[in-house]
Design an enzyme around this catalytic site. Structure first.
Site, PDB file in Angstrom:
ATOM      1  N   ASP A 107     110.619  80.740 -28.320  1.00 41.67           N
ATOM      2  CA  ASP A 107     111.328  81.673 -27.436  1.00 41.67           C
ATOM      3  C   ASP A 107     110.267  82.360 -26.568  1.00 41.67           C
ATOM      4  OD1 ASP A 107     114.173  81.615 -28.684  1.00 41.67           O
ATOM      5  OD2 ASP A 107     112.812  81.808 -30.380  1.00 41.67           O
ATOM      6  N   GLN A 117     122.648  91.194 -28.412  1.00 43.18           N
ATOM      7  CA  GLN A 117     121.868  90.239 -27.610  1.00 43.18           C
ATOM      8  C   GLN A 117     122.651  88.952 -27.331  1.00 43.18           C
ATOM      9  OE1 GLN A 117     118.597  89.845 -30.614  1.00 43.18           O
ATOM     10  NE2 GLN A 117     118.622  87.703 -30.020  1.00 43.18           N
ATOM     11  N   HIS A 130     110.693  79.726 -38.907  1.00 45.55           N
ATOM     12  CA  HIS A 130     110.606  81.118 -39.362  1.00 45.55           C
ATOM     13  C   HIS A 130     109.569  81.247 -40.478  1.00 45.55           C
ATOM     14  CE1 HIS A 130     115.014  80.892 -38.094  1.00 45.55           C
ATOM     15  NE2 HIS A 130     114.581  81.911 -37.374  1.00 45.55           N
ATOM     16  N   ARG A 172     120.407  76.977 -34.541  1.00 48.01           N
ATOM     17  CA  ARG A 172     121.592  76.370 -33.904  1.00 48.01           C
ATOM     18  C   ARG A 172     121.667  74.850 -34.124  1.00 48.01           C
ATOM     19  NH1 ARG A 172     120.375  80.612 -30.325  1.00 48.01           N
ATOM     20  NH2 ARG A 172     122.165  81.952 -29.880  1.00 48.01           N
TER      21      ARG A 172
HETATM   22  P1  AMP Z   1     115.580  83.873 -34.469  1.00 49.52           P
HETATM   23  O1  AMP Z   1     116.007  83.955 -35.888  1.00 49.52           O
HETATM   24  O2  AMP Z   1     116.071  82.668 -33.735  1.00 49.52           O
HETATM   25  O3  AMP Z   1     115.808  85.177 -33.721  1.00 49.52           O
HETATM   26  O4  AMP Z   1     113.994  83.683 -34.484  1.00 49.52           O
HETATM   27  C1  AMP Z   1     113.170  84.598 -35.169  1.00 49.52           C
HETATM   28  C2  AMP Z   1     111.732  84.294 -34.814  1.00 49.52           C
HETATM   29  O5  AMP Z   1     111.417  82.955 -35.210  1.00 49.52           O
HETATM   30  C3  AMP Z   1     111.457  84.378 -33.298  1.00 49.52           C
HETATM   31  O6  AMP Z   1     110.174  84.943 -33.095  1.00 49.52           O
HETATM   32  C4  AMP Z   1     111.484  82.926 -32.895  1.00 49.52           C
HETATM   33  O7  AMP Z   1     110.718  82.652 -31.733  1.00 49.52           O
HETATM   34  C5  AMP Z   1     110.868  82.263 -34.112  1.00 49.52           C
HETATM   35  N1  AMP Z   1     111.226  80.845 -34.159  1.00 49.52           N
HETATM   36  C6  AMP Z   1     112.468  80.305 -34.117  1.00 49.52           C
HETATM   37  N2  AMP Z   1     112.396  78.968 -34.133  1.00 49.52           N
HETATM   38  C7  AMP Z   1     111.069  78.649 -34.179  1.00 49.52           C
HETATM   39  C8  AMP Z   1     110.343  77.427 -34.206  1.00 49.52           C
HETATM   40  N3  AMP Z   1     110.956  76.238 -34.186  1.00 49.52           N
HETATM   41  N4  AMP Z   1     108.998  77.489 -34.260  1.00 49.52           N
HETATM   42  C9  AMP Z   1     108.355  78.686 -34.272  1.00 49.52           C
HETATM   43  N5  AMP Z   1     108.982  79.873 -34.248  1.00 49.52           N
HETATM   44  C10 AMP Z   1     110.322  79.857 -34.198  1.00 49.52           C
END
Ligand code: AMP
Length: 283
Positions: free
Chosen positions: A152, A61, A37, A189
């Site tokens: 993602d 979601q 992030h 996770r």
């Molecule tokens: P989330 O909090 O899981 O909804 O992710 C928020 C944003 O962070 C989304 O655009 C994800 O694709 C991105 N993200 C999550 N994990 C990673 C990672 N390991 N590398 C790059 N971006 C990430």
């Protein structure tokens, strides 16, 4: 860093800044922040006058209610990480601020096949929930650019599709997946893995790397079967899907010549923790 919880206050504040001609970079998240992030936040701060992040565990979601309950929540740590990454504004709404009366509204958006395969197939309603929240967040923040992780990848393609179809005035910026030193893709996770599960989780990326080595040489189906077998040999691994498809439209391919940009995508359960990853095969 300024923190807002109300939609109206956030909208008014950001609109006044945009009206002054400032560019706004936006990083939507569900919190439990990690380096993945923060890389998005840093990229945004380097490309925009102001960076806004949101932290909202979006209930609509989650197709699995237990996953929503168990989703890690670490707000005070997240706020200090965002502050350190020089984020300017954070929006942390409660669920009833985003969905008054529990009513999310509907988004009658036709994703074609994009939400019928892989994540869309195994998590019914997931991408509709993502699209509803992202569209709403875009309306509130009115970003110049929005940053999404390739981790993602399907979500990125779905959002790009929505932005093009609805002609939303925002540039979508894809960002590379950030990994742990042993290759495991960073994910909120991951904190739910036991020590034993964490120790074997890097096999996911090791298999993806092997698949990349053999891409274009070994028939698609043979490679898929090999990858599935390799992962399923690991104790406690349960594969939900392993697909090889085109980056352009995510459609699974049976022959290498069916796409110029093949990618491998995987979703795997380690116990009750569901992890996803992907890799570009001809890069
Ligand atoms: P989330 O909090 O899981 O909804 O992710 C928020 C944003 O962070 C989304 O655009 C994800 O694709 C991105 N993200 C999550 N994990 C990673 C990672 N390991 N590398 C790059 N971006 C990430």
């Amino acid at each position: 860093m300024k923190q807002f919880t109300a939609i109206a206050g956030t909208f008014d504040y950001l609109k006044s800044l945009k009206d002054q001609g400032l560019t706004i970079g936006f990083v939507p998240t569900m919190g439990a922040l990690h380096e993945g992030h923060l890389a998005l936040v840093r990229r945004s701060t380097s490309e925009n006058d102001l960076t806004v992040s949101s932290i909202f565990v979006n209930p609509i979601q989650f197709n699995n209610p237990e996953d929503l309950v168990k989703y890690p929540r670490t707000l005070s740590k997240d706020l200090s990480l965002l502050e350190d990454a020089r984020c300017d504004i954070v929006f942390t709404p409660a669920a009833d601020e985003m969905y008054p009366g529990g009513e999310p509204g509907t988004l009658s958006h036709d994703f074609g096949m994009l939400d019928q395969v892989m994540e869309g197939k195994f998590r019914p309603g997931h991408f509709n929930g993502v699209a509803v929240v992202v569209k709403k967040l875009f309306e509130i923040v009115q970003p110049t650019r929005a940053y999404f992780g390739k981790k993602d990848f399907q979500q990125l393609v779905v959002i790009r599709h929505m932005v093009e179809k609805l002609e939303l005035p925002v540039e979508i910026i894809p960002c590379e997946t950030v990994r742990e030193p042993d290759g495991l893709a960073m994910s909120s996770r991951n904190t739910r893995l036991t020590k034993e599960q964490r120790a074997i989780a890097p096999v996911i990326f090791q298999v993806l790397l092997e698949v990349r080595k053999n891409a274009g040489k070994v028939p698609v189906d043979t490679l898929k079967q090999w990858a599935i077998k390799k992962m399923e040999e690991m104790p406690g691994f349960q594969i939900e899907y392993f697909e090889i498809g085109g980056a352009e439209n995510l459609m699974p391919v049976e022959q290498w010549h069916q796409t110029d940009y093949p990618m491998a995508f995987v979703a795997v359960f380690l116990g009750d923790v569901r992890l996803i990853d992907n890799i570009e095969l001809f890069s």
